[in-house]
Design a protein around this motif. Structure first.
Motif, PDB file in Angstrom:
ATOM      1  N   LEU A 229     -26.082  -3.396  -6.302  1.00 59.48           N
ATOM      2  CA  LEU A 229     -27.521  -3.468  -6.452  1.00 59.48           C
ATOM      3  C   LEU A 229     -27.905  -3.830  -7.848  1.00 59.48           C
ATOM      4  N   ALA A 230     -27.205  -3.010  -8.809  1.00 58.08           N
ATOM      5  CA  ALA A 230     -27.537  -3.263 -10.126  1.00 58.08           C
ATOM      6  C   ALA A 230     -27.053  -4.637 -10.901  1.00 58.08           C
ATOM      7  N   PHE A 231     -26.077  -4.752 -10.143  1.00 54.54           N
ATOM      8  CA  PHE A 231     -25.326  -6.205 -10.738  1.00 54.54           C
ATOM      9  C   PHE A 231     -26.091  -7.389 -10.332  1.00 54.54           C
ATOM     10  N   TRP A 232     -26.708  -7.426  -9.125  1.00 61.29           N
ATOM     11  CA  TRP A 232     -27.447  -8.572  -8.656  1.00 61.29           C
ATOM     12  C   TRP A 232     -28.822  -8.823  -9.336  1.00 61.29           C
ATOM     13  N   VAL A 233     -29.430  -7.634  -9.629  1.00 60.46           N
ATOM     14  CA  VAL A 233     -31.020  -7.596  -9.719  1.00 60.46           C
ATOM     15  C   VAL A 233     -31.100  -8.363 -11.110  1.00 60.46           C
ATOM     16  N   GLY A 234     -30.150  -8.264 -12.224  1.00 58.36           N
ATOM     17  CA  GLY A 234     -30.474  -8.952 -13.419  1.00 58.36           C
ATOM     18  C   GLY A 234     -30.520 -10.596 -13.250  1.00 58.36           C
ATOM     19  N   PRO A 235     -29.624 -10.981 -12.765  1.00 59.27           N
ATOM     20  CA  PRO A 235     -29.183 -12.542 -12.324  1.00 59.27           C
ATOM     21  C   PRO A 235     -30.180 -13.076 -11.499  1.00 59.27           C
ATOM     22  N   VAL A 236     -30.824 -12.303 -10.510  1.00 63.56           N
ATOM     23  CA  VAL A 236     -31.948 -12.679  -9.827  1.00 63.56           C
ATOM     24  C   VAL A 236     -33.317 -12.732 -10.409  1.00 63.56           C
ATOM     25  N   LEU A 237     -33.315 -11.826 -11.182  1.00 67.42           N
ATOM     26  CA  LEU A 237     -34.719 -11.731 -11.990  1.00 67.42           C
ATOM     27  C   LEU A 237     -34.756 -12.882 -13.077  1.00 67.42           C
ATOM     28  N   LEU A 238     -33.629 -13.083 -13.590  1.00 66.75           N
ATOM     29  CA  LEU A 238     -33.620 -14.225 -14.637  1.00 66.75           C
ATOM     30  C   LEU A 238     -33.809 -15.707 -13.706  1.00 66.75           C
ATOM     31  N   LEU A 239     -33.157 -15.801 -12.801  1.00 66.87           N
ATOM     32  CA  LEU A 239     -33.363 -17.080 -11.876  1.00 66.87           C
ATOM     33  C   LEU A 239     -34.808 -17.183 -11.700  1.00 66.87           C
ATOM     34  N   ALA A 240     -35.581 -15.930 -11.165  1.00 67.23           N
ATOM     35  CA  ALA A 240     -36.893 -16.140 -10.897  1.00 67.23           C
ATOM     36  C   ALA A 240     -37.959 -16.392 -12.180  1.00 67.23           C
ATOM     37  N   VAL A 241     -37.534 -15.799 -13.327  1.00 71.27           N
ATOM     38  CA  VAL A 241     -38.461 -16.171 -14.435  1.00 71.27           C
ATOM     39  C   VAL A 241     -38.257 -17.647 -14.728  1.00 71.27           C
ATOM     40  N   TRP A 242     -36.948 -17.944 -14.688  1.00 73.07           N
ATOM     41  CA  TRP A 242     -36.756 -19.332 -14.870  1.00 73.07           C
ATOM     42  C   TRP A 242     -37.657 -20.396 -14.082  1.00 73.07           C
ATOM     43  N   ALA A 243     -37.482 -20.282 -12.681  1.00 73.96           N
ATOM     44  CA  ALA A 243     -38.075 -21.129 -11.709  1.00 73.96           C
ATOM     45  C   ALA A 243     -39.584 -20.755 -11.810  1.00 73.96           C
ATOM     46  N   LEU A 244     -40.021 -19.559 -12.079  1.00 70.55           N
ATOM     47  CA  LEU A 244     -41.687 -19.437 -12.234  1.00 70.55           C
ATOM     48  C   LEU A 244     -42.160 -20.091 -13.619  1.00 70.55           C
ATOM     49  N   GLY A 245     -41.607 -20.027 -14.678  1.00 65.14           N
ATOM     50  CA  GLY A 245     -41.608 -20.608 -15.769  1.00 65.14           C
ATOM     51  C   GLY A 245     -41.763 -22.067 -15.790  1.00 65.14           C
ATOM     52  N   SER A 246     -40.647 -22.764 -15.276  1.00 62.16           N
ATOM     53  CA  SER A 246     -40.794 -23.988 -14.916  1.00 62.16           C
ATOM     54  C   SER A 246     -41.816 -24.818 -14.028  1.00 62.16           C
ATOM     55  N   ALA A 247     -42.228 -23.845 -13.157  1.00 60.23           N
ATOM     56  CA  ALA A 247     -43.333 -24.161 -12.204  1.00 60.23           C
ATOM     57  C   ALA A 247     -44.618 -24.263 -12.650  1.00 60.23           C
ATOM     58  N   PHE A 248     -44.922 -23.389 -13.555  1.00 59.71           N
ATOM     59  CA  PHE A 248     -46.356 -23.258 -14.153  1.00 59.71           C
ATOM     60  C   PHE A 248     -46.315 -23.881 -15.477  1.00 59.71           C
ATOM     61  N   GLY A 249     -45.400 -24.630 -15.870  1.00 57.27           N
ATOM     62  CA  GLY A 249     -45.359 -25.050 -17.176  1.00 57.27           C
ATOM     63  C   GLY A 249     -45.432 -24.195 -18.374  1.00 57.27           C
ATOM     64  N   VAL A 250     -44.938 -22.969 -18.323  1.00 63.11           N
ATOM     65  CA  VAL A 250     -44.534 -22.245 -19.476  1.00 63.11           C
ATOM     66  C   VAL A 250     -43.424 -22.600 -20.104  1.00 63.11           C
ATOM     67  N   ILE A 251     -42.589 -22.886 -19.413  1.00 61.05           N
ATOM     68  CA  ILE A 251     -41.169 -23.634 -20.026  1.00 61.05           C
ATOM     69  C   ILE A 251     -41.027 -25.015 -19.906  1.00 61.05           C
ATOM     70  N   SER A 252     -41.223 -25.826 -20.985  1.00 57.00           N
ATOM     71  CA  SER A 252     -41.224 -27.291 -20.943  1.00 57.00           C
ATOM     72  C   SER A 252     -39.850 -27.733 -20.673  1.00 57.00           C
ATOM     73  N   PRO A 253     -40.132 -29.011 -19.824  1.00 61.96           N
ATOM     74  CA  PRO A 253     -38.511 -29.620 -19.604  1.00 61.96           C
ATOM     75  C   PRO A 253     -37.972 -30.024 -20.737  1.00 61.96           C
ATOM     76  N   ALA A 254     -38.568 -30.217 -21.912  1.00 62.58           N
ATOM     77  CA  ALA A 254     -37.801 -30.718 -23.203  1.00 62.58           C
ATOM     78  C   ALA A 254     -37.235 -29.458 -23.768  1.00 62.58           C
ATOM     79  N   ILE A 255     -37.293 -28.211 -23.227  1.00 68.21           N
ATOM     80  CA  ILE A 255     -36.730 -27.085 -23.895  1.00 68.21           C
ATOM     81  C   ILE A 255     -35.613 -26.725 -22.779  1.00 68.21           C
ATOM     82  N   LEU A 256     -36.107 -26.701 -21.582  1.00 70.46           N
ATOM     83  CA  LEU A 256     -35.141 -26.006 -20.501  1.00 70.46           C
ATOM     84  C   LEU A 256     -35.366 -26.761 -19.180  1.00 70.46           C
ATOM     85  N   THR A 257     -34.441 -27.623 -18.744  1.00 67.25           N
ATOM     86  CA  THR A 257     -34.717 -28.083 -17.479  1.00 67.25           C
ATOM     87  C   THR A 257     -34.899 -27.245 -16.280  1.00 67.25           C
ATOM     88  N   ALA A 258     -35.920 -27.594 -15.415  1.00 71.12           N
ATOM     89  CA  ALA A 258     -36.099 -26.883 -14.313  1.00 71.12           C
ATOM     90  C   ALA A 258     -34.952 -26.720 -13.344  1.00 71.12           C
TER      91      ALA A 258
END
Length: 268
Positions: free
Chosen positions: A22-51
């Protein structure tokens, strides 16, 4: 005292394997969720990190229109060969150094000197010795992987309780049996810890050596993507490297849980 007892009860009910998974999977899943939400709401620019979805599209294009599978297999072959040679060399040197005073005098000093010299700084010298082909890449990865294997296995050997040696003398156990049944199992936790560090180190070395005249591999794919300004393909390569490390570390952890069940039994 009550808190300590409750902690032991909780651990016993959950089980060590389940808690680690459980502990091993929580971090990667959370990281992926932050990446997806940041890209969806424009917080993370495509010029900085591709969605993430654009990375999936680039991954599909590389798989269908280019030889992504061949590049992945080429990178795995380099990392696997280097890690295998490094693990073998590190283990043999650690056993010789850990079980013999003469061996430690001859081996441990040079190894400690090597630890202070970054292996990646030796790449120009390796190119002069081995050329710029596959041999240089494998040797570099092997040398990077060897150090953590040696250090942790050696520490494991040195950390074996001396009372076991006294017991072996009392029971008249031969040196070969003592090494096989006491010394090597006692050093196994250190070896597996070193293997986890070695896996990460081998991937770091792989990222660097594949930038040198590689005609295949994930690094070769990323070099071409950099030349053509394909940031989505660059992220594909980074994700692949990350997946390599994640799965390799998970494999070592699983192996550690399987082969070191006797330690959990002794710990109660």
């Amino acid at each position: 005292m009550t808190a300590a007892v409750d902690t032991r009860v909780v651990r016993r009910r959950l089980g060590p394997g389940r808690r680690i998974r459980l502990a091993f999977w929580v971090g990667p899943v959370l990281l992926l969720a932050v990446w997806a939400l940041g890209s969806a709401f424009g917080v993370i620019s495509p010029a900085i990190l591709t969605a993430p979805w654009d990375v999936l599209t680039a991954f599909r294009d590389q798989w269908v229109e280019h030889d992504l599978l061949g590049n992945v297999l080429a990178s795995l072959a380099r990392a696997g060969l280097g890690l295998a040679f490094g693990a073998l060399a590190g283990t043999v040197l650690a056993v010789v150094s850990g079980l013999s005073r003469w061996g430690e005098s001859l081996i441990d000093g040079p190894i400690q000197i090597k630890r202070s010299v970054p292996t990646l700084a030796l790449i120009p010298l390796f190119i002069a010795w081995f050329g710029i082909g596959q041999e240089m890449k494998v040797v570099t990865i092997a040398l990077i992987s060897m150090i953590p294997i040696y250090v942790n296995t050696h520490n494991g050997l040195r950390g074996i309780d001396g009372r076991y040696a006294e017991l072996a003398e009392t029971l008249a156990i031969g040196r070969g049996e003592f090494v096989r049944h006491v010394v090597l199992p006692g050093a196994l936790p250190g070896f597996l810890l070193g293997l986890r560090f070695a896996v990460t180190s081998s991937l770091l070395g792989l990222v660097v050596v594949e930038q040198y005249n590689a005609t295949s591999g994930v690094g070769h794919m990323m070099t071409l993507a950099e030349q053509y300004g394909q940031t989505d393909v660059l992220v594909v390569g980074l994700v692949i490297y990350g997946v390599f490390g994640f799965l390799a570390d998970a494999t070592v952890r699983l192996t550690e849980r399987k082969v070191l069940t006797w330690r959990r039994t002794l710990d109660g």
